[in-house]
Design a protein around this motif. Structure first.
Motif, PDB file in Angstrom:
ATOM      1  N   ARG A 175       0.853  -1.191   0.000  1.00 38.64           N
ATOM      2  CA  ARG A 175       0.000   0.000   0.000  1.00 38.64           C
ATOM      3  C   ARG A 175       0.888   1.240   0.000  1.00 38.64           C
ATOM      4  NH1 ARG A 175      -4.851   0.684   4.342  1.00 38.64           N
ATOM      5  NH2 ARG A 175      -6.307   1.149   2.694  1.00 38.64           N
ATOM      6  N   LEU A 176       0.585   2.195  -0.868  1.00 35.20           N
ATOM      7  CA  LEU A 176       1.341   3.437  -0.983  1.00 35.20           C
ATOM      8  C   LEU A 176       0.762   4.495  -0.055  1.00 35.20           C
ATOM      9  CD1 LEU A 176       3.473   5.177  -2.512  1.00 35.20           C
ATOM     10  CD2 LEU A 176       1.677   5.683  -4.169  1.00 35.20           C
ATOM     11  N   HIS A 177       1.627   5.148   0.711  1.00 37.67           N
ATOM     12  CA  HIS A 177       1.222   6.232   1.616  1.00 37.67           C
ATOM     13  C   HIS A 177       1.987   7.492   1.227  1.00 37.67           C
ATOM     14  CE1 HIS A 177      -0.587   3.220   4.303  1.00 37.67           C
ATOM     15  NE2 HIS A 177       0.485   2.498   4.017  1.00 37.67           N
ATOM     16  N   ILE A 178       1.257   8.592   1.085  1.00 35.44           N
ATOM     17  CA  ILE A 178       1.865   9.867   0.699  1.00 35.44           C
ATOM     18  C   ILE A 178       1.481  10.926   1.716  1.00 35.44           C
ATOM     19  CG2 ILE A 178       2.034  11.652  -1.077  1.00 35.44           C
ATOM     20  CD1 ILE A 178       1.139   9.507  -3.097  1.00 35.44           C
ATOM     21  N   GLU A 179       2.502  11.598   2.241  1.00 38.46           N
ATOM     22  CA  GLU A 179       2.288  12.721   3.147  1.00 38.46           C
ATOM     23  C   GLU A 179       2.696  13.981   2.399  1.00 38.46           C
ATOM     24  OE1 GLU A 179       4.477  14.180   7.080  1.00 38.46           O
ATOM     25  OE2 GLU A 179       3.440  12.255   7.302  1.00 38.46           O
ATOM     26  N   CYS A 180       1.743  14.887   2.215  1.00 36.15           N
ATOM     27  CA  CYS A 180       1.996  16.115   1.462  1.00 36.15           C
ATOM     28  C   CYS A 180       2.676  17.157   2.351  1.00 36.15           C
ATOM     29  CB  CYS A 180       0.691  16.655   0.892  1.00 36.15           C
ATOM     30  SG  CYS A 180      -0.107  15.478  -0.225  1.00 36.15           S
ATOM     31  N   ALA A 181       3.464  18.028   1.721  1.00 34.74           N
ATOM     32  CA  ALA A 181       4.242  19.014   2.465  1.00 34.74           C
ATOM     33  C   ALA A 181       3.375  20.150   3.029  1.00 34.74           C
ATOM     34  CB  ALA A 181       5.336  19.588   1.577  1.00 34.74           C
ATOM     35  N   ARG A 182       2.354  20.552   2.320  1.00 34.70           N
ATOM     36  CA  ARG A 182       1.497  21.671   2.760  1.00 34.70           C
ATOM     37  C   ARG A 182       0.452  21.183   3.753  1.00 34.70           C
ATOM     38  NH1 ARG A 182       2.836  26.439  -0.357  1.00 34.70           N
ATOM     39  NH2 ARG A 182       4.379  25.645  -1.797  1.00 34.70           N
TER      40      ARG A 182
END
Length: 115
Positions: A68-75
């Motif tokens: 599973r891919l997890h992405i944490e955005c910078a903003r």
């Protein structure tokens, strides 16, 4: 000068043990129940290009790996995402994608054994 009797016998025993071939030495027993667990887990590589993320996961093992891919955005206002789980069978490669509106802060892949 003569060595004391106890020291002479200890020296002779040590010389005998050191002269034995490796195969004749005592080895620790390993129970079959305590054998090492089978290897598990797909190898994943991630690429970040601007706000887009692409990950390729290859599973070289017998057991199916649910990645599973997890992405944490910078903003702070940009929504972080957790992708849908994808079953990666033996000898398969899967492609996972995701994105942020702006910059990507962090990316990781989670692994789980499939039933």
């Amino acid at each position: 000068m003569r060595l004391p009797r106890s020291l002479a016998s200890a020296t002779a025993a040590l010389a005998l043990v050191l002269s034995l071939p490796y195969e004749a030495m005592l080895h620790a027993r390993v129970d079959d129940d305590e054998a090492a667990p089978s290897p598990f887990g797909a190898e994943c590589r991630t690429t970040v290009s601007g706000s887009h993320v692409v990950a390729y996961c290859h599973n070289p093992y017998i057991d199916t790996d649910r990645v599973r891919l997890h992405i944490e955005c910078a903003r702070w206002w940009d929504l972080d995402t957790d992708g849908a789980p994808v079953d990666t069978g033996p000898a398969l490669t899967v492609r996972l994608t995701g994105r942020c509106w702006k910059e990507v802060g962090a990316v990781w892949i989670s692994h789980e054994k499939a039933d």
